[in-house]
Design a protein around this motif. Structure first.
Motif, PDB file in Angstrom:
ATOM      1  N   SER A   7      36.293  -7.205 -41.882  1.00 34.22           N
ATOM      2  CA  SER A   7      37.101  -7.139 -42.959  1.00 34.22           C
ATOM      3  C   SER A   7      38.525  -6.882 -42.242  1.00 34.22           C
ATOM      4  N   LEU A   8      39.646  -7.696 -43.095  1.00 36.87           N
ATOM      5  CA  LEU A   8      41.143  -7.518 -42.262  1.00 36.87           C
ATOM      6  C   LEU A   8      41.879  -7.353 -43.728  1.00 36.87           C
ATOM      7  N   ASN A   9      42.687  -6.275 -43.514  1.00 36.66           N
ATOM      8  CA  ASN A   9      43.670  -6.030 -44.797  1.00 36.66           C
ATOM      9  C   ASN A   9      45.085  -6.553 -44.146  1.00 36.66           C
ATOM     10  N   LEU A  10      45.212  -8.023 -44.791  1.00 36.36           N
ATOM     11  CA  LEU A  10      46.306  -8.703 -44.522  1.00 36.36           C
ATOM     12  C   LEU A  10      47.544  -8.941 -45.514  1.00 36.36           C
ATOM     13  N   ALA A  11      46.973  -8.742 -46.840  1.00 35.56           N
ATOM     14  CA  ALA A  11      47.721  -9.048 -47.982  1.00 35.56           C
ATOM     15  C   ALA A  11      48.156  -8.000 -48.788  1.00 35.56           C
ATOM     16  N   LEU A  12      49.568  -7.869 -49.353  1.00 44.22           N
ATOM     17  CA  LEU A  12      50.013  -6.596 -49.897  1.00 44.22           C
ATOM     18  C   LEU A  12      49.404  -6.866 -51.272  1.00 44.22           C
ATOM     19  N   ASP A  13      48.998  -7.720 -52.039  1.00 41.24           N
ATOM     20  CA  ASP A  13      48.529  -7.817 -53.268  1.00 41.24           C
ATOM     21  C   ASP A  13      47.195  -6.922 -53.097  1.00 41.24           C
ATOM     22  N   VAL A  45      41.239   6.290 -46.405  1.00 47.40           N
ATOM     23  CA  VAL A  45      42.039   5.437 -45.818  1.00 47.40           C
ATOM     24  C   VAL A  45      41.286   4.105 -45.288  1.00 47.40           C
ATOM     25  N   ARG A  46      42.120   3.055 -45.545  1.00 48.85           N
ATOM     26  CA  ARG A  46      41.472   1.769 -45.467  1.00 48.85           C
ATOM     27  C   ARG A  46      41.636   1.441 -43.848  1.00 48.85           C
ATOM     28  N   GLY A  47      40.541   0.792 -43.284  1.00 53.47           N
ATOM     29  CA  GLY A  47      40.519   0.327 -42.082  1.00 53.47           C
ATOM     30  C   GLY A  47      40.432  -0.835 -41.842  1.00 53.47           C
ATOM     31  N   GLU A  48      40.146  -1.520 -40.724  1.00 55.21           N
ATOM     32  CA  GLU A  48      40.035  -2.988 -40.560  1.00 55.21           C
ATOM     33  C   GLU A  48      39.228  -3.309 -39.156  1.00 55.21           C
ATOM     34  N   SER A  73      31.141  11.308 -39.764  1.00 58.67           N
ATOM     35  CA  SER A  73      31.633  10.036 -40.490  1.00 58.67           C
ATOM     36  C   SER A  73      32.750   9.316 -39.550  1.00 58.67           C
ATOM     37  N   ALA A  74      32.296   8.065 -39.121  1.00 65.21           N
ATOM     38  CA  ALA A  74      33.346   7.281 -38.286  1.00 65.21           C
ATOM     39  C   ALA A  74      34.814   7.103 -39.062  1.00 65.21           C
ATOM     40  N   LYS A  75      34.599   7.036 -40.433  1.00 66.15           N
ATOM     41  CA  LYS A  75      35.777   6.868 -41.163  1.00 66.15           C
ATOM     42  C   LYS A  75      36.968   7.924 -40.833  1.00 66.15           C
ATOM     43  N   THR A  76      36.692   8.949 -40.312  1.00 65.42           N
ATOM     44  CA  THR A  76      37.618   9.967 -39.824  1.00 65.42           C
ATOM     45  C   THR A  76      38.274   9.520 -38.692  1.00 65.42           C
ATOM     46  N   ASN A  77      37.814   8.617 -37.749  1.00 62.04           N
ATOM     47  CA  ASN A  77      38.386   8.174 -36.725  1.00 62.04           C
ATOM     48  C   ASN A  77      39.125   6.829 -36.930  1.00 62.04           C
ATOM     49  N   VAL A  78      38.432   5.820 -37.720  1.00 58.12           N
ATOM     50  CA  VAL A  78      39.019   4.445 -37.779  1.00 58.12           C
ATOM     51  C   VAL A  78      39.383   4.222 -39.200  1.00 58.12           C
ATOM     52  N   GLY A  79      38.960   4.767 -40.162  1.00 61.63           N
ATOM     53  CA  GLY A  79      39.258   4.634 -41.588  1.00 61.63           C
ATOM     54  C   GLY A  79      37.925   3.904 -42.127  1.00 61.63           C
ATOM     55  N   HIS A  80      38.134   3.406 -43.577  1.00 58.60           N
ATOM     56  CA  HIS A  80      37.011   2.899 -44.232  1.00 58.60           C
ATOM     57  C   HIS A  80      37.112   1.370 -44.197  1.00 58.60           C
ATOM     58  N   LEU A  81      36.282   0.708 -43.221  1.00 57.52           N
ATOM     59  CA  LEU A  81      36.396  -0.698 -43.271  1.00 57.52           C
ATOM     60  C   LEU A  81      35.795  -1.579 -44.341  1.00 57.52           C
ATOM     61  N   GLU A  82      35.375  -0.598 -45.465  1.00 58.19           N
ATOM     62  CA  GLU A  82      34.867  -1.480 -46.703  1.00 58.19           C
ATOM     63  C   GLU A  82      33.787  -2.232 -46.429  1.00 58.19           C
ATOM     64  N   SER A  83      33.686  -3.622 -46.460  1.00 57.34           N
ATOM     65  CA  SER A  83      32.499  -4.424 -46.310  1.00 57.34           C
ATOM     66  C   SER A  83      32.135  -4.340 -45.043  1.00 57.34           C
ATOM     67  N   ALA A  84      32.783  -3.961 -43.909  1.00 59.38           N
ATOM     68  CA  ALA A  84      32.398  -3.738 -42.501  1.00 59.38           C
ATOM     69  C   ALA A  84      32.076  -2.304 -42.282  1.00 59.38           C
ATOM     70  N   ALA A  85      32.022  -1.387 -43.093  1.00 57.15           N
ATOM     71  CA  ALA A  85      32.085   0.012 -42.859  1.00 57.15           C
ATOM     72  C   ALA A  85      30.804   0.456 -42.368  1.00 57.15           C
ATOM     73  N   GLY A  86      29.488   0.042 -42.851  1.00 57.19           N
ATOM     74  CA  GLY A  86      28.349   0.309 -42.542  1.00 57.19           C
ATOM     75  C   GLY A  86      27.837   0.254 -41.184  1.00 57.19           C
TER      76      GLY A  86
END
Length: 386
Positions: A205-211, A239-242, A345-358
């Motif tokens: 999962s990559l966060n590239l677009a402002l939209d 918080v979103r991660g990637e 929860s690793a989200k506290t370290n690197v954020g929530h990778l959404e589709s790659a979070a698990g």
């Protein structure tokens, strides 16, 4: 349950790889976890700026000010993978990242990627956003005959299968935030059925677009303070991660016979849906309790024997209490007095990778088992009263 039943065979993790915020490889990820650090920063200027977020006028846009970002998501050694510069420019960086991670996971297993060619190796990749395709459509003059294959999400998995020359199932999985773990679940099923002999599974999962950042913020689930306060009274969103991560899997019996290093063992898994819960995007405690019970049944493990649970743990006011209630009902009641269930929860370290979070949580757990230590979860002071 008997483990002689091939449909319930244990699955070995024989290799893994990751690229995460503040952690370009698994060893760096473990150091980040063990040191109790996080990699959340303000968004780099080459993604979007605070001024752009303010100007957008989208509700809750400020929540996209923060995130976990990897360095140089566009960097790619095209020649190494036999890709022309023109084709590489048309490829979604999620495809490029998945290629790199697949190669690293196979090498981590002590295998030559070329040795997999022609084998029934399955590829199961979780992915959700189409940021690069969005950006390419905004520049119609840059569309070439490589654009379709470069930006269609299904091709993330297919690109890996093609490059490695493998002939097992090749599947892109999009089940939202559960995508990468559903990919692992499907990979295990494929191995148990004999459809695959080895399998690569995980997500990117990559966060590239402002939209897309504005769309994510518009849901109202992002933290305005830029931290995931999992299970804490201060929880105000995630918080979103990637980045991404992959595991290389094989039936345990075969891995032992082949002399593979076994980094972890997957005994069972389960997938379900909330059904007609209170709302489409609101989790349901009953359904979560049921899927945990199903997973224990599939694994042949008593809830009383569970020492640690890596949480989904987004740090939202709605999700955390539901998850806590489900775990309490499915696992907590089976535990002896004075033996609390450890969670994190690793989200506290690197954020929530959404589709790659698990898969990030899976990798954290595999590393914890390997090192015999459970890293502390961050941002927790006072339990939520909800």
């Amino acid at each position: 349950m008997t483990r002689t039943d091939p449909s319930q065979a244990a699955i070995a993790v024989i290799g893994y790889s990751c690229r995460l915020p503040g952690a370009p490889d698994p060893d760096a990820f473990w150091r980040l976890l063990l040191d109790g650090r996080h990699a959340i920063t303000e968004a780099p200027a080459d993604r979007w700026t605070a001024a752009q977020l303010d100007a957008a006028g989208t509700p809750h846009a400020a929540g996209s000010r923060w995130g976990g970002f990897i360095e140089h998501p566009d960097a790619f050694d095209a020649a190494f993978f036999g890709v022309s510069p023109r084709e590489a420019a048309a490829m979604d960086p999620q495809q490029r990242l998945a290629l790199e991670l697949s190669w690293e996971a196979v090498e981590h297993a002590g295998l030559l990627p070329a040795a997999l060619a022609g084998t029934r190796t399955g590829v199961f990749i979780g992915a959700g956003w189409d940021d690069y395709a969005t950006l390419r459509r905004q520049s119609a003059g840059e569309i070439t005959h490589h654009t379709l294959a470069g930006t269609q999400r299904a091709l993330i998995a297919n690109r890996l299968s093609h490059t490695l020359g493998v002939r097992g199932p090749s599947q892109l999985v999009d089940t939202g935030q559960s995508s990468s773990l559903v990919a692992v679940h499907l990979a295990c099923q494929s191995l148990r059925s004999g459809e695959s002999v080895t399998a690569l599974a995980g997500g990117v999962s990559l966060n590239l677009a402002l939209d897309t950042a504005l769309v994510a913020a518009g849901v109202g689930a992002l933290s305005p303070t830029g931290r995931c306060h999992t299970f804490d009274a201060r929880a105000d969103g995630y918080v979103r991660g990637e980045g991404g991560g992959l595991v290389l899997l094989k039936p345990l019996d075969q891995a032992v016979a082949d002399g593979d290093t076994v980094h972890g063992v997957l005994l069972g898994s389960a997938v379900n849906h909330d059904g007609d819960g209170s709302a489409l995007t609101v989790p349901d405690a009953t359904a979560q309790r049921e899927v945990v019970a199903l997973a224990h049944r599939a694994a042949g493990v008593s809830p009383a024997d569970v020492d640690y649970v890596e949480l989904h743990g987004t740090g939202t006011k709605v999700g955390d209490p539901v998850e806590a209630a489900a775990l309490g009902a499915s696992i907590g009641g089976a535990r002896p007095a004075g033996s609390p269930l450890l969670v994190g929860s690793a989200k506290t370290n690197v954020g929530h990778l959404e589709s790659a979070a698990g898969v990030v949580g899976l990798l954290k757990t595999v590393l914890a088992v390997r090192h015999g230590s459970i890293p502390a979860s961050l941002n927790f002071d006072t339990p939520s009263s909800d």
